[in-house]
Design an enzyme around this catalytic site. Sequence first.
Site, short mmCIF file in Angstrom:
data_model
loop_
_atom_site.label_atom_id
_atom_site.label_comp_id
_atom_site.label_asym_id
_atom_site.label_seq_id
_atom_site.Cartn_x
_atom_site.Cartn_y
_atom_site.Cartn_z
N CYS A 111 0.83 -1.21 0.00
CA CYS A 111 0.00 0.00 0.00
C CYS A 111 0.86 1.26 0.00
O CYS A 111 1.58 1.51 -0.94
CB CYS A 111 -1.01 -0.03 1.15
SG CYS A 111 -2.36 1.18 0.92
N HIS A 160 -4.35 -4.64 -0.14
CA HIS A 160 -4.11 -5.18 1.20
C HIS A 160 -4.52 -6.64 1.27
O HIS A 160 -5.46 -7.01 1.99
CB HIS A 160 -4.89 -4.38 2.25
CG HIS A 160 -4.25 -3.09 2.65
ND1 HIS A 160 -3.11 -3.03 3.42
CD2 HIS A 160 -4.60 -1.80 2.37
CE1 HIS A 160 -2.78 -1.76 3.62
NE2 HIS A 160 -3.67 -1.00 2.98
N GLU A 163 -3.23 -8.84 2.87
CA GLU A 163 -2.99 -9.35 4.21
C GLU A 163 -4.14 -9.07 5.17
O GLU A 163 -4.15 -9.59 6.29
CB GLU A 163 -1.70 -8.75 4.78
CG GLU A 163 -1.81 -7.35 5.37
CD GLU A 163 -1.88 -6.23 4.34
OE1 GLU A 163 -1.92 -5.06 4.74
OE2 GLU A 163 -1.89 -6.54 3.12
#
Length: 301
Positions: A142, A235, A237
């Site tokens: 990001c 993102h 994750e």
Amino acid sequence: MPIIIDKDLPARKVLQEENIFVMTKERAETQDIRALKIAILNLMPTKQETEAQLLRLIGNTPLQLDVHLLHMESHLSRNVAQEHLTSFYKTFRDIENEKFDGLIITGAPVETLSFEEVDYWEELKRIMEYSKTNVTSTLHICWGAQAGLYHHYGVQKYPLKEKMFGVFEHEVREQHVKLLQGFDELFFAPHSRHTEVRESDIREVKELTLLANSEEAGVHLVIGQEGRQVFALGHSEYSCDTLKQEYERDRDKGLNIDVPKNYFKHDNPNEKPLVRWRSHGNLLFSNWLNYYVYQETPYVL
């Protein structure tokens, strides 16, 4: 195989409850195996949540990882106890004479500032320069990806009229790239940002290759230096409820925030989130660790 973390790290209990294989440093040191040294530069204010998100993913591989958590010495973290940083984190000054197999640079909620306005920008630049000669492969996430693209290649970021917020469909743009091994042609990933990098700028840099993008969310995955640098603008994750927490936080502050797109069932924030990115998130991190870290790193760093 396990990830090696401090036995007292709070994330350890969370990971063990999810059957993620973790090992204490004391146990690992009795094994005749060289674990991969992975540094996580955690720029997020929600440090413990980010720790769990990343450890959850990198722990889901057959590789043994020795994880080192880093924070910025030039920035005062207000959302985490100093005791936590002192107990579990190091600074760049602590590790600058070491080499690492992999480095993860997280996002940070500073994207509306110019890079030069960020109070730790000079320190971050030193770390990114260090990574070019002391790290086998670096994964930027990001804002960390925007920072890396700007520092290494001069790629600018641009403000968005509205926050890119939700879960978006992406398309694979390059076939036969190891980072995308096993990916479907179309896959989902969360985004949560106020700025963007543009595909046209990426394509002007011959050292960079655009791997995946979205018609709505734009650039997602970019690779450079034959895999020594990986940039993920989304993102992958994120936990299932991260976007929900961000939405409720901003709503409770009275901010003008839209419901994250394609996230809640029927786009109703009273419904449960629909997780459609977990498998490709695991695949992204396992491919990075296997093909760009483990397969490329020397046995002796």
